[in-house]
Motif scaffolding. Structure first.
Motif, PDB file in Angstrom:
ATOM      1  N   GLY A 125      -0.682   2.911   2.830  1.00 17.40           N
ATOM      2  CA  GLY A 125       0.323   1.833   2.502  1.00 17.40           C
ATOM      3  C   GLY A 125       0.273   0.941   3.690  1.00 17.40           C
ATOM      4  O   GLY A 125       0.384  -0.119   3.780  1.00 17.40           O
ATOM      5  N   GLY A 126       0.806   1.587   4.973  1.00 18.18           N
ATOM      6  CA  GLY A 126       0.935   0.681   6.256  1.00 18.18           C
ATOM      7  C   GLY A 126      -0.183   0.200   6.619  1.00 18.18           C
ATOM      8  O   GLY A 126      -0.286  -0.870   7.085  1.00 18.18           O
ATOM      9  N   GLY A 127      -1.538   0.757   6.370  1.00 16.94           N
ATOM     10  CA  GLY A 127      -2.884   0.179   6.838  1.00 16.94           C
ATOM     11  C   GLY A 127      -2.875  -1.131   6.067  1.00 16.94           C
ATOM     12  O   GLY A 127      -3.493  -2.142   6.495  1.00 16.94           O
ATOM     13  N   ALA A 128      -2.615  -1.040   4.617  1.00 14.58           N
ATOM     14  CA  ALA A 128      -2.626  -2.063   3.853  1.00 14.58           C
ATOM     15  C   ALA A 128      -1.793  -3.371   4.197  1.00 14.58           C
ATOM     16  O   ALA A 128      -2.353  -4.458   4.109  1.00 14.58           O
ATOM     17  CB  ALA A 128      -2.386  -1.643   2.340  1.00 14.58           C
ATOM     18  N   GLU A 129      -0.560  -2.925   4.638  1.00 19.79           N
ATOM     19  CA  GLU A 129       0.304  -3.790   5.049  1.00 19.79           C
ATOM     20  C   GLU A 129      -0.397  -4.666   6.455  1.00 19.79           C
ATOM     21  O   GLU A 129       0.021  -6.114   6.368  1.00 19.79           O
ATOM     22  CB  GLU A 129       1.702  -3.218   5.639  1.00 19.79           C
ATOM     23  CG  GLU A 129       2.608  -3.092   4.662  1.00 19.79           C
ATOM     24  CD  GLU A 129       3.888  -2.839   5.025  1.00 19.79           C
ATOM     25  OE1 GLU A 129       4.878  -3.380   4.582  1.00 19.79           O
ATOM     26  OE2 GLU A 129       4.048  -1.823   5.736  1.00 19.79           O
ATOM     27  N   TRP A 130      -0.876  -3.873   7.214  1.00 23.16           N
ATOM     28  CA  TRP A 130      -1.353  -4.642   8.438  1.00 23.16           C
ATOM     29  C   TRP A 130      -2.575  -5.642   8.170  1.00 23.16           C
ATOM     30  O   TRP A 130      -2.645  -6.648   8.606  1.00 23.16           O
ATOM     31  CB  TRP A 130      -1.865  -3.556   9.504  1.00 23.16           C
ATOM     32  CG  TRP A 130      -0.724  -3.195  10.335  1.00 23.16           C
ATOM     33  CD1 TRP A 130      -0.180  -2.047  10.442  1.00 23.16           C
ATOM     34  CD2 TRP A 130      -0.018  -3.978  11.161  1.00 23.16           C
ATOM     35  NE1 TRP A 130       0.757  -1.948  11.626  1.00 23.16           N
ATOM     36  CE2 TRP A 130       0.816  -3.335  11.801  1.00 23.16           C
ATOM     37  CE3 TRP A 130      -0.294  -5.550  11.618  1.00 23.16           C
ATOM     38  CZ2 TRP A 130       1.742  -4.012  13.003  1.00 23.16           C
ATOM     39  CZ3 TRP A 130       0.468  -5.923  12.590  1.00 23.16           C
ATOM     40  CH2 TRP A 130       1.623  -5.013  13.162  1.00 23.16           C
ATOM     41  N   ILE A 131      -3.501  -5.079   7.301  1.00 28.35           N
ATOM     42  CA  ILE A 131      -4.608  -5.950   6.797  1.00 28.35           C
ATOM     43  C   ILE A 131      -4.172  -7.161   6.160  1.00 28.35           C
ATOM     44  O   ILE A 131      -4.804  -8.143   6.146  1.00 28.35           O
ATOM     45  CB  ILE A 131      -5.613  -4.966   5.871  1.00 28.35           C
ATOM     46  CG1 ILE A 131      -6.156  -3.897   6.581  1.00 28.35           C
ATOM     47  CG2 ILE A 131      -6.584  -5.868   5.050  1.00 28.35           C
ATOM     48  CD1 ILE A 131      -6.989  -2.838   5.729  1.00 28.35           C
ATOM     49  N   VAL A 132      -3.242  -6.935   5.191  1.00 35.52           N
ATOM     50  CA  VAL A 132      -2.422  -8.291   4.559  1.00 35.52           C
ATOM     51  C   VAL A 132      -2.042  -9.180   5.536  1.00 35.52           C
ATOM     52  O   VAL A 132      -2.078 -10.409   5.316  1.00 35.52           O
ATOM     53  CB  VAL A 132      -1.616  -7.881   3.308  1.00 35.52           C
ATOM     54  CG1 VAL A 132      -0.988  -9.068   2.850  1.00 35.52           C
ATOM     55  CG2 VAL A 132      -2.281  -7.088   2.144  1.00 35.52           C
ATOM     56  N   ALA A 133      -1.338  -8.673   6.567  1.00 34.97           N
ATOM     57  CA  ALA A 133      -0.509  -9.447   7.438  1.00 34.97           C
ATOM     58  C   ALA A 133      -1.687 -10.175   8.364  1.00 34.97           C
ATOM     59  O   ALA A 133      -1.511 -11.390   8.759  1.00 34.97           O
ATOM     60  CB  ALA A 133       0.382  -8.675   8.344  1.00 34.97           C
ATOM     61  N   ALA A 134      -2.562  -9.303   8.695  1.00 37.47           N
ATOM     62  CA  ALA A 134      -3.779 -10.082   9.590  1.00 37.47           C
ATOM     63  C   ALA A 134      -4.381 -11.154   8.619  1.00 37.47           C
ATOM     64  O   ALA A 134      -4.815 -12.003   9.194  1.00 37.47           O
ATOM     65  CB  ALA A 134      -4.952  -9.031   9.733  1.00 37.47           C
ATOM     66  N   GLY A 135      -4.527 -10.830   7.448  1.00 38.13           N
ATOM     67  CA  GLY A 135      -5.497 -11.797   6.459  1.00 38.13           C
ATOM     68  C   GLY A 135      -4.350 -13.149   6.228  1.00 38.13           C
ATOM     69  O   GLY A 135      -4.945 -14.217   6.425  1.00 38.13           O
ATOM     70  N   ALA A 136      -3.266 -12.945   6.246  1.00 30.67           N
ATOM     71  CA  ALA A 136      -2.206 -14.042   6.235  1.00 30.67           C
ATOM     72  C   ALA A 136      -2.155 -14.772   7.538  1.00 30.67           C
ATOM     73  O   ALA A 136      -2.141 -16.234   7.733  1.00 30.67           O
ATOM     74  CB  ALA A 136      -0.905 -13.554   5.879  1.00 30.67           C
ATOM     75  N   TRP A 137      -2.283 -14.168   8.563  1.00 33.41           N
ATOM     76  CA  TRP A 137      -2.080 -14.661  10.048  1.00 33.41           C
ATOM     77  C   TRP A 137      -3.341 -15.723   9.969  1.00 33.41           C
ATOM     78  O   TRP A 137      -3.445 -16.887  10.474  1.00 33.41           O
ATOM     79  CB  TRP A 137      -2.379 -13.612  10.864  1.00 33.41           C
ATOM     80  CG  TRP A 137      -2.887 -14.057  12.451  1.00 33.41           C
ATOM     81  CD1 TRP A 137      -3.970 -13.924  13.014  1.00 33.41           C
ATOM     82  CD2 TRP A 137      -1.899 -14.798  13.425  1.00 33.41           C
ATOM     83  NE1 TRP A 137      -3.912 -14.561  14.242  1.00 33.41           N
ATOM     84  CE2 TRP A 137      -2.822 -15.051  14.214  1.00 33.41           C
ATOM     85  CE3 TRP A 137      -0.565 -15.348  13.380  1.00 33.41           C
ATOM     86  CZ2 TRP A 137      -2.416 -15.727  15.450  1.00 33.41           C
ATOM     87  CZ3 TRP A 137      -0.179 -15.854  14.679  1.00 33.41           C
ATOM     88  CH2 TRP A 137      -1.126 -16.172  15.553  1.00 33.41           C
ATOM     89  N   SER A 138      -4.775 -15.196   9.739  1.00 24.77           N
ATOM     90  CA  SER A 138      -5.974 -15.745   9.903  1.00 24.77           C
ATOM     91  C   SER A 138      -5.848 -17.094   8.653  1.00 24.77           C
ATOM     92  O   SER A 138      -6.533 -17.903   9.039  1.00 24.77           O
ATOM     93  CB  SER A 138      -7.247 -15.038   9.478  1.00 24.77           C
ATOM     94  OG  SER A 138      -7.209 -13.778  10.225  1.00 24.77           O
TER      95      SER A 138
END
Length: 205
Positions: free
Chosen positions: A6-19
């Motif tokens: 779940g924590g990894g998914a949060e970071w991936i989504v945040a990175a995608g939103a940043w990009s």
């Protein structure tokens, strides 16, 4: 493992939103950039991420609570990510009240069925982003430390990864590579012939 996923998914989504420009750089503490913790905090202020690696639809825990949970609510826009959803589905309970009304209360959590999210996805394609999500097959890894080894990789953490590297048994291919490395060290003069022989004996023994 569920929390790590779940924590990894949060970071991936945040990175995608940043990009994509959805998130912007918060005020940073680092001289050459910004604090990543602030970025995740900013993402959590926009949505909650509920990620699963299960192939089949199941009950989703929206929020946990202690006591009778009388005051527990589901209010945050939530991004559901799972293989059975074939990607990500965004649900805002304040807007999509039909989904919110399917929420139920257990002894310690507010839950929602995966079926409810799938039906919402089918009827609201604008809230759905298709992509492949990793599946947990359920089979146990032969190496119980596989996940932490993948995180504490030698490329990024050469010191922290040492115990994992040195504890790994030497395979045939690794032996060949080690001997080749020893040959290079000998040819460069870093090892004497005697040291080279002892080192090779250790590798093949």
């Amino acid at each position: 493992m569920r929390f790590l996923f779940g924590g990894g998914a949060e970071w991936i989504v945040a990175a995608g939103a940043w990009s994509a420009g959805v998130l912007t750089a918060p005020a940073g503490h680092n001289a050459n950039g910004f604090d990543l913790a602030d970025l995740l905090t900013q993402a959590r202020g926009l949505w909650s991420v509920k990620a699963s690696a299960s192939k089949s639809s199941s009950q989703i825990r929206l929020t946990n609570f202690m006591g009778d949970g009388a005051s527990a609510t589901w209010a945050d826009p939530t991004l559901f990510v799972a293989p059975y959803l074939d990607g990500a589905v965004l649900v805002d309970p304040s807007i999509h009240t039909g989904v919110r009304d399917q929420m139920t209360r257990t002894n310690d959590a507010l839950v929602l069925t995966g079926k409810a999210v799938k039906e919402f996805r089918d009827n609201n394609p604008a809230n759905f982003i298709p992509f492949e999500v990793a599946i947990n097959s359920g089979s146990a890894s032969a190496d119980p430390f596989a996940f932490i080894k993948s995180v504490v990789s030698p490329d990024h953490f050469p010191i922290l990864s040492k115990p994992f590297l040195e504890s790994s048994p030497i395979s045939t291919s690794n032996r060949v590579e080690e001997i080749q490395n020893l040959v290079v060290l000998r040819d460069q003069g870093a090892l004497t012939d005697e040291q080279f022989k002892k080192a090779v004996d250790q590798v093949v023994s």
